[in-house]
Design a protein around this motif. Structure first.
Motif, PDB file in Angstrom:
ATOM      1  N   GLY A  33      -0.656  11.319  31.576  1.00 21.24           N
ATOM      2  CA  GLY A  33       0.802  11.247  31.468  1.00 21.24           C
ATOM      3  C   GLY A  33       1.384  12.272  30.507  1.00 21.24           C
ATOM      4  O   GLY A  33       2.578  12.250  30.208  1.00 21.24           O
ATOM      5  N   ALA A  34       0.554  13.192  30.002  1.00 24.60           N
ATOM      6  CA  ALA A  34       1.041  14.180  29.023  1.00 24.60           C
ATOM      7  C   ALA A  34       1.983  15.194  29.671  1.00 24.60           C
ATOM      8  O   ALA A  34       2.835  15.770  29.012  1.00 24.60           O
ATOM      9  CB  ALA A  34      -0.133  14.908  28.386  1.00 24.60           C
ATOM     10  N   GLY A  35       1.795  15.424  30.970  1.00 26.27           N
ATOM     11  CA  GLY A  35       2.649  16.383  31.657  1.00 26.27           C
ATOM     12  C   GLY A  35       1.890  17.619  32.126  1.00 26.27           C
ATOM     13  O   GLY A  35       2.491  18.687  32.297  1.00 26.27           O
ATOM     14  N   LYS A  36       0.588  17.480  32.372  1.00 27.66           N
ATOM     15  CA  LYS A  36      -0.226  18.625  32.812  1.00 27.66           C
ATOM     16  C   LYS A  36       0.211  19.081  34.210  1.00 27.66           C
ATOM     17  O   LYS A  36       0.487  20.256  34.434  1.00 27.66           O
ATOM     18  CB  LYS A  36      -1.721  18.255  32.822  1.00 27.66           C
ATOM     19  CG  LYS A  36      -2.257  17.899  31.453  1.00 27.66           C
ATOM     20  CD  LYS A  36      -3.718  17.549  31.481  1.00 27.66           C
ATOM     21  CE  LYS A  36      -4.003  16.219  32.165  1.00 27.66           C
ATOM     22  NZ  LYS A  36      -3.392  15.056  31.504  1.00 27.66           N
TER      23      LYS A  36
ATOM     24  N   LEU B 285       0.400  17.039  42.052  1.00 22.36           N
ATOM     25  CA  LEU B 285       0.992  15.705  42.136  1.00 22.36           C
ATOM     26  C   LEU B 285       1.237  15.125  40.753  1.00 22.36           C
ATOM     27  O   LEU B 285       0.347  15.089  39.919  1.00 22.36           O
ATOM     28  CB  LEU B 285       0.069  14.775  42.928  1.00 22.36           C
ATOM     29  CG  LEU B 285       0.067  15.000  44.430  1.00 22.36           C
ATOM     30  CD1 LEU B 285      -0.923  14.063  45.097  1.00 22.36           C
ATOM     31  CD2 LEU B 285       1.454  14.786  45.016  1.00 22.36           C
ATOM     32  N   VAL B 286       2.460  14.674  40.561  1.00 25.78           N
ATOM     33  CA  VAL B 286       2.842  14.109  39.264  1.00 25.78           C
ATOM     34  C   VAL B 286       2.783  12.593  39.365  1.00 25.78           C
ATOM     35  O   VAL B 286       3.166  12.016  40.370  1.00 25.78           O
ATOM     36  CB  VAL B 286       4.272  14.577  38.909  1.00 25.78           C
ATOM     37  CG1 VAL B 286       4.828  13.817  37.733  1.00 25.78           C
ATOM     38  CG2 VAL B 286       4.260  16.069  38.621  1.00 25.78           C
ATOM     39  N   ASP B 287       2.255  11.950  38.334  1.00 32.56           N
ATOM     40  CA  ASP B 287       2.144  10.493  38.348  1.00 32.56           C
ATOM     41  C   ASP B 287       3.386   9.878  37.699  1.00 32.56           C
ATOM     42  O   ASP B 287       3.575   9.982  36.495  1.00 32.56           O
ATOM     43  CB  ASP B 287       0.888  10.074  37.581  1.00 32.56           C
ATOM     44  CG  ASP B 287       0.662   8.583  37.661  1.00 32.56           C
ATOM     45  OD1 ASP B 287       1.361   7.932  38.466  1.00 32.56           O
ATOM     46  OD2 ASP B 287      -0.212   8.082  36.940  1.00 32.56           O
TER      47      ASP B 287
ATOM     48  N   ASP C 188      12.236  16.866  25.090  1.00 29.45           N
ATOM     49  CA  ASP C 188      13.564  16.276  25.315  1.00 29.45           C
ATOM     50  C   ASP C 188      13.587  14.809  24.896  1.00 29.45           C
ATOM     51  O   ASP C 188      14.640  14.264  24.567  1.00 29.45           O
ATOM     52  CB  ASP C 188      13.963  16.399  26.797  1.00 29.45           C
ATOM     53  CG  ASP C 188      12.892  15.875  27.732  1.00 29.45           C
ATOM     54  OD1 ASP C 188      11.703  16.172  27.507  1.00 29.45           O
ATOM     55  OD2 ASP C 188      13.236  15.159  28.684  1.00 29.45           O
ATOM     56  N   GLU C 189      12.381  14.183  24.883  1.00 27.43           N
ATOM     57  CA  GLU C 189      12.340  12.774  24.494  1.00 27.43           C
ATOM     58  C   GLU C 189      12.112  12.626  22.997  1.00 27.43           C
ATOM     59  O   GLU C 189      12.172  11.525  22.468  1.00 27.43           O
ATOM     60  CB  GLU C 189      11.214  12.056  25.256  1.00 27.43           C
ATOM     61  CG  GLU C 189      11.552  11.872  26.730  1.00 27.43           C
ATOM     62  CD  GLU C 189      10.448  11.156  27.490  1.00 27.43           C
ATOM     63  OE1 GLU C 189       9.352  10.943  26.928  1.00 27.43           O
ATOM     64  OE2 GLU C 189      10.701  10.811  28.658  1.00 27.43           O
ATOM     65  N   ALA C 190      11.820  13.747  22.330  1.00 23.23           N
ATOM     66  CA  ALA C 190      11.481  13.685  20.906  1.00 23.23           C
ATOM     67  C   ALA C 190      12.687  13.376  20.032  1.00 23.23           C
ATOM     68  O   ALA C 190      12.568  12.649  19.050  1.00 23.23           O
ATOM     69  CB  ALA C 190      10.840  14.991  20.455  1.00 23.23           C
TER      70      ALA C 190
ATOM     71  N   PRO D 244       6.070  24.324  22.286  1.00 24.62           N
ATOM     72  CA  PRO D 244       6.840  23.175  22.769  1.00 24.62           C
ATOM     73  C   PRO D 244       7.524  23.518  24.097  1.00 24.62           C
ATOM     74  O   PRO D 244       8.063  24.618  24.242  1.00 24.62           O
ATOM     75  CB  PRO D 244       7.875  22.964  21.659  1.00 24.62           C
ATOM     76  CG  PRO D 244       7.972  24.257  20.935  1.00 24.62           C
ATOM     77  CD  PRO D 244       6.731  25.045  21.195  1.00 24.62           C
ATOM     78  N   VAL D 245       7.458  22.605  25.057  1.00 25.83           N
ATOM     79  CA  VAL D 245       8.148  22.836  26.342  1.00 25.83           C
ATOM     80  C   VAL D 245       8.806  21.561  26.836  1.00 25.83           C
ATOM     81  O   VAL D 245       8.438  20.457  26.435  1.00 25.83           O
ATOM     82  CB  VAL D 245       7.200  23.339  27.474  1.00 25.83           C
ATOM     83  CG1 VAL D 245       6.497  24.624  27.135  1.00 25.83           C
ATOM     84  CG2 VAL D 245       6.197  22.274  27.879  1.00 25.83           C
ATOM     85  N   LYS D 246       9.757  21.759  27.718  1.00 22.66           N
ATOM     86  CA  LYS D 246      10.266  20.639  28.506  1.00 22.66           C
ATOM     87  C   LYS D 246       9.954  21.015  29.946  1.00 22.66           C
ATOM     88  O   LYS D 246      10.322  22.095  30.392  1.00 22.66           O
ATOM     89  CB  LYS D 246      11.772  20.470  28.304  1.00 22.66           C
ATOM     90  CG  LYS D 246      12.331  19.285  29.069  1.00 22.66           C
ATOM     91  CD  LYS D 246      13.792  19.454  29.331  1.00 22.66           C
ATOM     92  CE  LYS D 246      14.293  18.889  30.628  1.00 22.66           C
ATOM     93  NZ  LYS D 246      13.401  18.270  31.542  1.00 22.66           N
ATOM     94  N   ASN D 247       9.242  20.137  30.628  1.00 16.56           N
ATOM     95  CA  ASN D 247       8.901  20.435  32.018  1.00 16.56           C
ATOM     96  C   ASN D 247      10.053  20.118  32.945  1.00 16.56           C
ATOM     97  O   ASN D 247      10.899  19.271  32.640  1.00 16.56           O
ATOM     98  CB  ASN D 247       7.704  19.586  32.464  1.00 16.56           C
ATOM     99  CG  ASN D 247       6.412  20.055  31.845  1.00 16.56           C
ATOM    100  OD1 ASN D 247       6.168  21.252  31.762  1.00 16.56           O
ATOM    101  ND2 ASN D 247       5.583  19.127  31.420  1.00 16.56           N
ATOM    102  N   TYR D 248      10.040  20.754  34.103  1.00 12.06           N
ATOM    103  CA  TYR D 248      10.923  20.293  35.174  1.00 12.06           C
ATOM    104  C   TYR D 248      10.295  19.017  35.702  1.00 12.06           C
ATOM    105  O   TYR D 248       9.133  19.009  36.123  1.00 12.06           O
ATOM    106  CB  TYR D 248      10.963  21.340  36.295  1.00 12.06           C
ATOM    107  CG  TYR D 248      11.828  22.527  35.951  1.00 12.06           C
ATOM    108  CD1 TYR D 248      13.195  22.360  35.715  1.00 12.06           C
ATOM    109  CD2 TYR D 248      11.291  23.810  35.860  1.00 12.06           C
ATOM    110  CE1 TYR D 248      13.997  23.457  35.391  1.00 12.06           C
ATOM    111  CE2 TYR D 248      12.088  24.898  35.543  1.00 12.06           C
ATOM    112  CZ  TYR D 248      13.438  24.708  35.304  1.00 12.06           C
ATOM    113  OH  TYR D 248      14.233  25.772  34.983  1.00 12.06           O
TER     114      TYR D 248
END
Ligand code: GDP
Ligand code: MG
Length: 323
Positions: free
Chosen positions: A51-54, A74-76, A202-204, A241-245
């Motif tokens: 769930g880290a965002g890989k 595929l994103v979970d 963005d959640e930080a 640091p990143v924010k993913n789409y």
């Protein structure tokens, strides 16, 4: 007369074109990247907790390069347990549709303690022994007689950069930290460079959620990065640091900026490693095939000694037979 609001709007208007210009030049830099030879490609191995965002990071890179939303990995969205069960290589097609970018991603199953990937499997992947399509088995590592075991990995099968992906809220227990450090040790032994990507910024904190440009101003995030750096031993200047789409419909230049700067650094470290390996290989060949080498393990050294000995023997025999 200008009031403060007008000045701020003017300032932002000046900033955005420049940010877009920077994005454009970094994007072009990434698109134009050429490995040392046409045969080479950079293999980027992503590892980290579930769930880290890989998978989202791979999709984000693809979206930035294609200029539209892309969801190949595929994103979970449901659980935080391991979702990526297969070892898979993600290639990103170029705009011409005929070729791929010379860097590929592997998204490895997550580092959970019980059901997660085995450290031994990550070590095999680092050395290029794992073939595409291998289904991870948390109970046993890939064995040498498995058809997915690659006995003779080429340079392109081996990993050139190891990327630890985690998010700002993930609390690392001692066992996960130990797993990460074991993997990092193996990578260090192989000389593989390592960086980290900190996702979900963005959640930080609300300031970053409101405006991603606050990322380097928020002290709270800086402290989190420092703690993470101390926990896993990756220096601050190698943590991006990143924010993913992940839920957006359209491309956003601030999201692009962070993804692109992480990607540019990843490519640059991977490229340095390929070049270093190439010059080391050249040195080894020179040492092995240099007849003047003092390296007694060189086969050519012994061959030359044998020839010189034979020649000397022949000369001595000829000299005595002629008198
Ligand atoms: N808010 C936010 N959510 C994200 C971000 N990156 C990923 N996610 C979400 O986190 C969840 C897990 O992402 P995933 O890419 O499957 O993680 P993986 O298990 O490491 O591959 C998904 O619901 C994503 O939509 C991010 O940067 N910000
Ligand atoms: Mg995944």
């Amino acid at each position: 007369m200008f009031n403060n609001n007008v000045l701020f709007v003017l300032l932002m208007c000046c900033m955005f074109p420049s940010m877009n210009r920077d994005n454009q030049s970094t994007l072009q830099h990434v698109k134009d990247y050429k490995p040392p030879t046409d045969r080479h490609q950079i293999r980027i191995l992503l590892h980290g907790p579930a769930g880290a965002g890989k998978s989202s990071f791979i999709n984000s890179v693809q979206s930035v390069l294609q200029g539209r939303m892309y969801r190949q990995a595929l994103v979970d969205h449901v659980s935080s347990s391991s979702f990526t069960r297969q070892f898979r290589t993600y290639k990103i097609p170029k705009e011409d549709g005929q070729s791929f970018y010379p860097f590929v991603f592997n998204d490895i199953m997550d580092l959970e303690i019980r059901a997660g990937v085995l450290v031994d499997d990550v070590k095999l992947a680092l050395r290029g022994h794992m073939r595409d399509g291998y289904k991870f088995n948390p109970a046993s590592k890939l064995s040498e007689d498995d058809p997915f075991y690659n006995k003779n990995p080429s340079t392109n099968d081996k990993v050139h950069i190891l990327v630890l992906v985690t998010n700002t809220e993930f609390l690392m227990d001692a066992e996960t930290v130990q797993k990460i450090q074991e993997i990092r040790r193996e990578a260090s032994d192989l000389g593989i460079p390592q960086v980290a990507i900190l996702t979900k910024i963005d959640e930080a904190c609300p300031e970053i959620k409101k405006d991603l440009k606050n990322v380097y101003k928020v002290q709270h995030l800086k402290r989190k990065m420092e703690k993470f750096s101390a926990d896993v031993g990756i220096p601050m200047n190698c943590i991006f640091p990143v924010k993913n789409y992940h839920q957006e419909i359209n491309i956003d230049s601030d999201v692009d900026t962070l993804i692109l700067s992480a990607l540019r650094e990843i490519i640059s470290y991977g490229d340095d490693f390929i070049n270093l390996k190439k010059s080391n290989d050249r040195l080894i060949w020179f040492k092995v095939f240099n007849p003047f080498s003092e390296d007694v393990s060189s086969p050519v050294y012994w061959l030359v000694c044998l020839l010189v000995g034979l020649l000397a023997g022949l000369l001595v025999t000829w000299f005595f037979s002629s008198i």
